[in-house]
Design a protein around this motif. Structure first.
Motif, PDB file in Angstrom:
ATOM      1  N   LYS A 168      49.486  39.088  19.886  1.00  0.00           N
ATOM      2  CA  LYS A 168      50.768  39.535  20.430  1.00  0.00           C
ATOM      3  C   LYS A 168      50.654  39.674  21.940  1.00  0.00           C
ATOM      4  N   LYS A 169      51.573  39.075  22.669  1.00  0.00           N
ATOM      5  CA  LYS A 169      51.556  39.181  24.128  1.00  0.00           C
ATOM      6  C   LYS A 169      51.982  40.588  24.539  1.00  0.00           C
ATOM      7  N   PRO A 170      51.218  41.247  25.404  1.00  0.00           N
ATOM      8  CA  PRO A 170      51.595  42.597  25.849  1.00  0.00           C
ATOM      9  C   PRO A 170      52.946  42.588  26.564  1.00  0.00           C
ATOM     10  N   LYS A 171      53.708  43.656  26.400  1.00  0.00           N
ATOM     11  CA  LYS A 171      55.025  43.740  27.031  1.00  0.00           C
ATOM     12  C   LYS A 171      54.931  43.753  28.550  1.00  0.00           C
ATOM     13  N   ASN A 172      53.897  44.411  29.068  1.00  0.00           N
ATOM     14  CA  ASN A 172      53.753  44.533  30.525  1.00  0.00           C
ATOM     15  C   ASN A 172      52.639  43.641  31.065  1.00  0.00           C
ATOM     16  N   LEU A 173      52.428  42.488  30.435  1.00  0.00           N
ATOM     17  CA  LEU A 173      51.386  41.553  30.863  1.00  0.00           C
ATOM     18  C   LEU A 173      51.629  41.097  32.297  1.00  0.00           C
ATOM     19  N   ASN A 174      50.586  41.142  33.124  1.00  0.00           N
ATOM     20  CA  ASN A 174      50.682  40.671  34.504  1.00  0.00           C
ATOM     21  C   ASN A 174      50.336  39.183  34.527  1.00  0.00           C
ATOM     22  N   ALA A 175      51.277  38.376  34.078  1.00  0.00           N
ATOM     23  CA  ALA A 175      51.044  36.936  33.930  1.00  0.00           C
ATOM     24  C   ALA A 175      50.784  36.255  35.269  1.00  0.00           C
ATOM     25  N   LYS A 176      51.471  36.704  36.328  1.00  0.00           N
ATOM     26  CA  LYS A 176      51.280  36.087  37.644  1.00  0.00           C
ATOM     27  C   LYS A 176      49.859  36.320  38.149  1.00  0.00           C
ATOM     28  N   MET A 177      49.349  37.525  37.944  1.00  0.00           N
ATOM     29  CA  MET A 177      47.977  37.830  38.357  1.00  0.00           C
ATOM     30  C   MET A 177      46.992  36.917  37.640  1.00  0.00           C
ATOM     31  N   LEU A 178      47.148  36.783  36.313  1.00  0.00           N
ATOM     32  CA  LEU A 178      46.233  35.955  35.532  1.00  0.00           C
ATOM     33  C   LEU A 178      46.329  34.484  35.942  1.00  0.00           C
ATOM     34  N   SER A 179      47.545  34.044  36.255  1.00  0.00           N
ATOM     35  CA  SER A 179      47.731  32.659  36.684  1.00  0.00           C
ATOM     36  C   SER A 179      47.010  32.389  37.999  1.00  0.00           C
ATOM     37  N   ARG A 180      47.085  33.349  38.930  1.00  0.00           N
ATOM     38  CA  ARG A 180      46.393  33.181  40.212  1.00  0.00           C
ATOM     39  C   ARG A 180      44.878  33.184  40.021  1.00  0.00           C
ATOM     40  N   ILE A 181      44.405  34.063  39.146  1.00  0.00           N
ATOM     41  CA  ILE A 181      42.961  34.111  38.882  1.00  0.00           C
ATOM     42  C   ILE A 181      42.495  32.803  38.255  1.00  0.00           C
ATOM     43  N   GLN A 182      43.297  32.270  37.328  1.00  0.00           N
ATOM     44  CA  GLN A 182      42.938  31.000  36.686  1.00  0.00           C
ATOM     45  C   GLN A 182      42.872  29.867  37.710  1.00  0.00           C
ATOM     46  N   SER A 183      43.833  29.835  38.607  1.00  0.00           N
ATOM     47  CA  SER A 183      43.850  28.805  39.648  1.00  0.00           C
ATOM     48  C   SER A 183      42.642  28.958  40.572  1.00  0.00           C
ATOM     49  N   ASN A 184      42.352  30.195  40.963  1.00  0.00           N
ATOM     50  CA  ASN A 184      41.187  30.443  41.816  1.00  0.00           C
ATOM     51  C   ASN A 184      39.892  30.063  41.117  1.00  0.00           C
ATOM     52  N   THR A 185      39.824  30.323  39.818  1.00  0.00           N
ATOM     53  CA  THR A 185      38.621  29.996  39.049  1.00  0.00           C
ATOM     54  C   THR A 185      38.329  28.503  39.104  1.00  0.00           C
ATOM     55  N   GLU A 186      39.365  27.681  38.936  1.00  0.00           N
ATOM     56  CA  GLU A 186      39.178  26.230  38.973  1.00  0.00           C
ATOM     57  C   GLU A 186      38.655  25.783  40.335  1.00  0.00           C
ATOM     58  N   LYS A 187      39.210  26.356  41.397  1.00  0.00           N
ATOM     59  CA  LYS A 187      38.777  25.978  42.748  1.00  0.00           C
ATOM     60  C   LYS A 187      37.339  26.423  43.013  1.00  0.00           C
ATOM     61  N   MET A 188      37.023  27.658  42.633  1.00  0.00           N
ATOM     62  CA  MET A 188      35.685  28.175  42.884  1.00  0.00           C
ATOM     63  C   MET A 188      34.646  27.481  41.999  1.00  0.00           C
ATOM     64  N   LYS A 189      35.040  27.109  40.808  1.00  0.00           N
ATOM     65  CA  LYS A 189      34.110  26.384  39.929  1.00  0.00           C
ATOM     66  C   LYS A 189      33.796  25.008  40.509  1.00  0.00           C
ATOM     67  N   GLU A 190      34.811  24.354  41.056  1.00  0.00           N
ATOM     68  CA  GLU A 190      34.609  23.052  41.694  1.00  0.00           C
ATOM     69  C   GLU A 190      33.621  23.171  42.863  1.00  0.00           C
TER      70      GLU A 190
END
Length: 359
Positions: A298-320
């Protein structure tokens, strides 16, 4: 070894009561303490670090220096019947090769669940590298912190962060990277208990395996190896089974995603340094585990989706960046010692600390 000599060795970093427990274990927690002490005694750097910690503490206990809140916080959140089913299991953090947790089947002491003692340090440096701080953290500092995280995975970074923290962080940045770690560790602990509660552990998936290799020393135990299908199920169970309130559930959910993004980096490091054929891998890849959580919880009602999206994007760049850096400077990653956020006497490093003088 003569008993008095052996006692004297352990007394350098254990209390007198702990020395007796180490030499004559009477239960699973004594056994766990003895394994930790054995590993510390076998390695000079570990011995120095824990001896120094003991000298700085007025009421030192080796056992209490290993945190257990991530296990306890999960267990107290379970329904009573599930919590009672877990009472027979001993648990605690351990020095280990495993990025994930694991469970031992011990003929004398029963089932024991472990998490890697170095995980919170890996998480701290990884979070600093992949979280979004805008322009508050220089990119070269983020690169250096990711190098430290990679070296923790490779066991080439000295595990003496309590004495030599590698640099200076503003309080608000430190809080941002530290706060999720409690929930990341709680999720992983819950994952291991979930294997037990979901009946994934049996004699057919137990084998003697090495859980730690340092230099010429190798430590082994009889370890459970659940299937990849079981791993997916345990991820979901770790989030859904406990009776978390809305805020707790959101924290655990977000922490699980952050953890698997960090684990994706750890998996990439292993692919470069010690590739394992797909058919031999005991765990699904981290990206598939994120997808499994998104699709089956179940997706949390107050999920900080934008934060997670930025972290995911940063992860790809830093992994590269990291993959290229590993290919060019592998010798630097494998050389034992310490690396830092920045050069000495700078804002992000502070004064240079001298080994064996300042700590």
């Amino acid at each position: 070894m003569d008993k008095d000599v052996e006692k004297g060795w352990f007394r350098m970093f254990c209390s007198e009561e702990e020395v007796d427990r180490i030499l004559q274990p009477k239960n699973a927690y004594d056994y766990l303490l003895s394994k930790r002490a054995e590993i510390i005694a076998d390695h000079a750097r570990y011995t120095r670090v824990f001896r120094r910690k003991a000298m700085l503490s007025d009421n030192w206990s080796l056992e209490k220096s290993f945190k257990k809140n991530h296990y306890k916080d999960y267990l107290i959140s379970l329904p009573v019947v599930d919590s009672e089913r877990c009472q027979s299991i001993a648990y605690g953090d351990m020095f280990t090769n495993e990025v994930n947790g694991f469970a031992e089947s011990n003929k004398t002491w029963g089932r024991i669940i472990y998490l890697n003692e170095s995980l919170p340090f890996f998480m701290k440096f990884c979070n600093l590298a992949i979280f979004d701080f805008g322009n508050q953290v220089p990119h070269y500092v983020k690169k250096n912190t990711l190098r430290i995280a990679a070296r923790i995975i490779l066991k080439s970074e000295a595990m003496d962060f309590s004495l030599d923290p590698r640099g200076i962080l503003p309080a608000h940045i430190m809080n941002k990277i530290i706060n999720p770690i409690k929930f990341e560790m709680q999720f992983i602990a819950g994952h291991e208990f979930a294997h037990h509660l979901c009946n994934h552990f049996d004699n057919t998936n137990v084998s003697k395996q090495s859980f730690l290799t340092i230099g010429e020393n190798d430590y082994s135990a009889h370890i459970y190896t659940p299937s990849q299908k079981n791993e997916f199920e345990a991820d979901i169970d770790s989030i859904m089974r406990p009776r978390y309130n809305g805020k707790e559930y959101s924290k655990i959910y977000e922490a699980a995603i952050i953890w698997f993004l960090s684990l994706d980096i750890a998996d990439a490091i292993q692919e470069v340094t010690n590739p394992i054929p797909a058919y031999k891998k005991s765990h699904p890849n981290a990206v598939d585990r994120i997808k499994n959580i998104v699709e089956n919880t179940k997706k949390p009602k107050n999920l900080n989706a934008k934060m997670l999206s930025r972290i995911q994007s940063n992860t790809e760049k830093m992994k590269e960046f990291l993959m290229e850096d590993l290919s060019l400077y592998m010798d630097d990653y494998e050389k034992y010692g310490s690396i830092y956020f920045d050069k000495p006497n700078t804002e992000w490093r502070g004064a240079e600390l001298v080994d064996r003088v300042d700590y």
